[in-house]
Enzyme design. Structure first.
Site, PDB file in Angstrom:
ATOM      1  N   SER A   6       0.813  -1.224   0.000  1.00 30.16           N
ATOM      2  CA  SER A   6       0.000   0.000   0.000  1.00 30.16           C
ATOM      3  C   SER A   6       0.843   1.269   0.000  1.00 30.16           C
ATOM      4  O   SER A   6       0.304   2.369   0.007  1.00 30.16           O
ATOM      5  CB  SER A   6      -0.925   0.000   1.218  1.00 30.16           C
ATOM      6  OG  SER A   6      -0.169  -0.063   2.404  1.00 30.16           O
TER       7      SER A   6
ATOM      8  N   THR B 172      -2.181   3.303   4.184  1.00 29.37           N
ATOM      9  CA  THR B 172      -1.275   4.434   3.982  1.00 29.37           C
ATOM     10  C   THR B 172      -0.434   4.527   5.221  1.00 29.37           C
ATOM     11  O   THR B 172      -0.921   4.209   6.301  1.00 29.37           O
ATOM     12  CB  THR B 172      -2.115   5.741   3.888  1.00 29.37           C
ATOM     13  OG1 THR B 172      -2.815   5.746   2.658  1.00 29.37           O
ATOM     14  CG2 THR B 172      -1.274   6.988   3.989  1.00 29.37           C
TER      15      THR B 172
ATOM     16  N   THR C 164       1.683   6.990   0.284  1.00 26.73           N
ATOM     17  CA  THR C 164       0.807   5.876  -0.080  1.00 26.73           C
ATOM     18  C   THR C 164       0.852   5.601  -1.578  1.00 26.73           C
ATOM     19  O   THR C 164       1.213   6.487  -2.370  1.00 26.73           O
ATOM     20  CB  THR C 164      -0.658   6.217   0.296  1.00 26.73           C
ATOM     21  OG1 THR C 164      -1.490   5.070   0.123  1.00 26.73           O
ATOM     22  CG2 THR C 164      -1.225   7.337  -0.553  1.00 26.73           C
TER      23      THR C 164
ATOM     24  N   ARG D 295      -6.059   9.288 -10.433  1.00 19.35           N
ATOM     25  CA  ARG D 295      -6.813   9.579  -9.207  1.00 19.35           C
ATOM     26  C   ARG D 295      -5.838   9.942  -8.076  1.00 19.35           C
ATOM     27  O   ARG D 295      -4.813   9.300  -7.889  1.00 19.35           O
ATOM     28  CB  ARG D 295      -7.646   8.358  -8.814  1.00 19.35           C
ATOM     29  CG  ARG D 295      -8.426   8.510  -7.496  1.00 19.35           C
ATOM     30  CD  ARG D 295      -7.668   7.961  -6.315  1.00 19.35           C
ATOM     31  NE  ARG D 295      -8.466   7.951  -5.093  1.00 19.35           N
ATOM     32  CZ  ARG D 295      -7.969   7.683  -3.888  1.00 19.35           C
ATOM     33  NH1 ARG D 295      -6.692   7.403  -3.749  1.00 19.35           N
ATOM     34  NH2 ARG D 295      -8.744   7.691  -2.825  1.00 19.35           N
ATOM     35  N   VAL D 296      -6.176  10.991  -7.366  1.00 20.60           N
ATOM     36  CA  VAL D 296      -5.362  11.401  -6.221  1.00 20.60           C
ATOM     37  C   VAL D 296      -6.245  11.367  -4.978  1.00 20.60           C
ATOM     38  O   VAL D 296      -7.377  11.852  -4.996  1.00 20.60           O
ATOM     39  CB  VAL D 296      -4.800  12.828  -6.438  1.00 20.60           C
ATOM     40  CG1 VAL D 296      -4.128  13.345  -5.182  1.00 20.60           C
ATOM     41  CG2 VAL D 296      -3.814  12.830  -7.607  1.00 20.60           C
ATOM     42  N   GLY D 297      -5.728  10.783  -3.923  1.00 17.90           N
ATOM     43  CA  GLY D 297      -6.503  10.691  -2.683  1.00 17.90           C
ATOM     44  C   GLY D 297      -6.183  11.826  -1.730  1.00 17.90           C
ATOM     45  O   GLY D 297      -5.686  12.890  -2.124  1.00 17.90           O
ATOM     46  N   ASP D 298      -6.456  11.583  -0.469  1.00 19.49           N
ATOM     47  CA  ASP D 298      -6.231  12.606   0.558  1.00 19.49           C
ATOM     48  C   ASP D 298      -4.760  12.736   0.960  1.00 19.49           C
ATOM     49  O   ASP D 298      -4.321  13.797   1.402  1.00 19.49           O
ATOM     50  CB  ASP D 298      -7.043  12.262   1.816  1.00 19.49           C
ATOM     51  CG  ASP D 298      -6.684  10.874   2.360  1.00 19.49           C
ATOM     52  OD1 ASP D 298      -6.454   9.955   1.540  1.00 19.49           O
ATOM     53  OD2 ASP D 298      -6.612  10.708   3.585  1.00 19.49           O
TER      54      ASP D 298
ATOM     55  N   THR E  22      -6.061   7.894   7.224  1.00 23.86           N
ATOM     56  CA  THR E  22      -5.970   6.765   6.305  1.00 23.86           C
ATOM     57  C   THR E  22      -7.390   6.314   5.978  1.00 23.86           C
ATOM     58  O   THR E  22      -8.324   6.627   6.705  1.00 23.86           O
ATOM     59  CB  THR E  22      -5.139   5.618   6.926  1.00 23.86           C
ATOM     60  OG1 THR E  22      -5.050   4.544   5.989  1.00 23.86           O
ATOM     61  CG2 THR E  22      -5.757   5.107   8.206  1.00 23.86           C
ATOM     62  N   GLY E  23      -7.526   5.588   4.896  1.00 18.86           N
ATOM     63  CA  GLY E  23      -8.860   5.140   4.506  1.00 18.86           C
ATOM     64  C   GLY E  23      -9.265   5.765   3.183  1.00 18.86           C
ATOM     65  O   GLY E  23      -8.411   6.218   2.423  1.00 18.86           O
TER      66      GLY E  23
ATOM     67  N   GLY F  91      -9.844   8.140   0.728  1.00 21.35           N
ATOM     68  CA  GLY F  91      -9.399   9.525   0.668  1.00 21.35           C
ATOM     69  C   GLY F  91     -10.482  10.518   0.292  1.00 21.35           C
ATOM     70  O   GLY F  91     -10.482  11.655   0.768  1.00 21.35           O
TER      71      GLY F  91
HETATM   72  N1  ASP Z   1      -6.053   7.412   1.995  1.00 25.55           N
HETATM   73  C1  ASP Z   1      -5.490   6.689   0.907  1.00 25.55           C
HETATM   74  C2  ASP Z   1      -6.143   7.111  -0.378  1.00 25.55           C
HETATM   75  O1  ASP Z   1      -7.325   7.346  -0.403  1.00 25.55           O
HETATM   76  C3  ASP Z   1      -5.563   5.218   1.004  1.00 25.55           C
HETATM   77  C4  ASP Z   1      -5.606   4.631   2.379  1.00 25.55           C
HETATM   78  O2  ASP Z   1      -5.156   5.199   3.343  1.00 25.55           O
HETATM   79  O3  ASP Z   1      -6.135   3.563   2.541  1.00 25.55           O
HETATM   80  O4  ASP Z   1      -5.466   7.150  -1.371  1.00 25.55           O
END
Ligand code: ASP
Length: 342
Positions: free
Chosen positions: A88, A198, A216, A226-229, A249-250, A252
């Site tokens: 990850s 992450t 991450t 795609r870009v997350g948080d 985390t999680g 985003g």
């Molecule tokens: N937060 C990250 C994202 O959305 C992934 C993760 O932490 O699980 O890219």
């Protein structure tokens, strides 16, 4: 209108604005308890998930010898970035749906300086590129090909980040190509593997200075680009050296919608302890869309200037790792939803 009447009207408006401003300021002013309460020798590092334990140990080689939190968090998160078995983060990260491993990372220091890269390919240590963006450019964020070009120009080595294992799993996934970023709690992938994780790490050094890093490969099999948080300052990470720091985390998208890490820090500024601040941010996600919140995982982790830490998640299963002079532990965060409660 005469000049005198104009003047009176203007002063009335100004006084009203000042009063409103004063009230607003009074409501958001830092709790005095949280203003510059530098605790000497209270060095501590916390990071997301159980794999944070090893990363914390690396960070501690800096913190434990009086080093700077910024150096500690960079060194710490480089551990999972370089680990091909961690799917990850960094090398070995799960690719996007086109088979490309794209990394997101950001870093922030005690002076609110920050740097970030997103959708970066071919470079193992995205966090170090983010640090270089912070230190060597007038910018905060560089993405995609530009980020790669910047990294290569600064001596980073181009590598293939897609390991055999991650490639094999991706090809397996291609057979059905089920793209379900919403139903994404811990066991979304075949075989019960998480499809997201992450490392977010925040630390305070023995001078009471705080920094954070977040890195991450993002959500597995995401759309290309795609870009997350995680690389977004305020969403995946925020550091306010007067108050505290937070990371997430999680999924985003959910974190970005509430600018989660900044929100956690603001809750701490209002006097909440780190766990309560994280819980309130999680509750904000639920309040925004209760049905969607049940289906996804988001976890927040926070540290305040007293060296206190805490976490909270939407779903059970979010763990976080802590290291200070006394403790080296992995804890389970409390959550709003659990398989038993649902
Ligand atoms: N937060 C990250 C994202 O959305 C992934 C993760 O932490 O699980 O890219």
């Amino acid at each position: 209108m005469s000049d005198r009447r104009k003047f009176i009207k203007l002063s009335m408006l100004t006084s009203a604005a000042l009063l409103a401003g004063k009230k607003l300021f009074a409501n958001t002013a830092p709790d005095p308890e949280y203003k510059y309460p530098v605790v000497k020798d209270a060095a501590v590092v916390v990071s997301t998930w159980d794999f944070g334990k090893e990363a914390n140990a690396a960070a501690w080689t800096v913190l434990g010898t009086g080093g700077r939190a910024l150096d500690a968090v960079e060194k710490g998160v480089k551990v999972p970035e370089a680990d091909p078995n961690n799917q990850s983060v960094g090398l070995g990260g799960r690719p996007d749906r086109d088979g490309k491993v794209t990394l997101d990372a950001c870093i922030m220091d005690e002076n609110s300086k920050c740097g970030s890269v997103a959708a970066l390919e071919h470079i193992v240590h995205a966090i170090s590129v983010a640090r270089l963006v912070m230190e060597k450019t007038p910018h905060v964020m560089i993405v995609g090909d530009g980020a790669l070009q910047f990294a290569l120009e600064n001596g980073f080595k181009k590598e293939n980040l897609l390991t055999e294992k991650s490639e094999k799993e991706w090809k397996e996934w291609l057979k059905t190509s089920q793209y379900k970023p919403v139903k994404n709690i811990e066991n979304a992938l075949p075989g019960g593997k998480s499809n997201h994780d992450t490392i977010g790490m925040v630390a305070m050094d023995s001078n009471g200075n705080m920094s954070g890093a977040c890195t991450t490969s993002g959500m597995a099999y995401k759309l290309h680009g795609r870009v997350g948080d995680s690389p977004i300052i305020g969403a995946g990470l925020y550091v306010d050296n007067e108050v505290g720091a937070a990371t997430s985390t999680g999924v985003g998208e959910e974190v970005i919608r509430i600018v989660g890490s900044h929100l956690v820090v603001e809750f701490m500024r209002q006097g909440n302890d780190p766990e309560t601040a994280c819980r309130k941010a999680v509750e904000r996600i639920i309040a925004r869309n209760p049905a969607a919140a049940k289906e996804v995982q988001v976890g927040f982790l926070a540290l305040n200037k007293k060296g206190q830490y805490g976490a909270y998640a939407l779903q059970e299963g979010f763990s976080y790792s802590v290291k200070n002079g006394k403790v080296e532990e992995v804890y389970q965060a409390k959550s709003v939803f659990s398989s038993k409660k649902q």
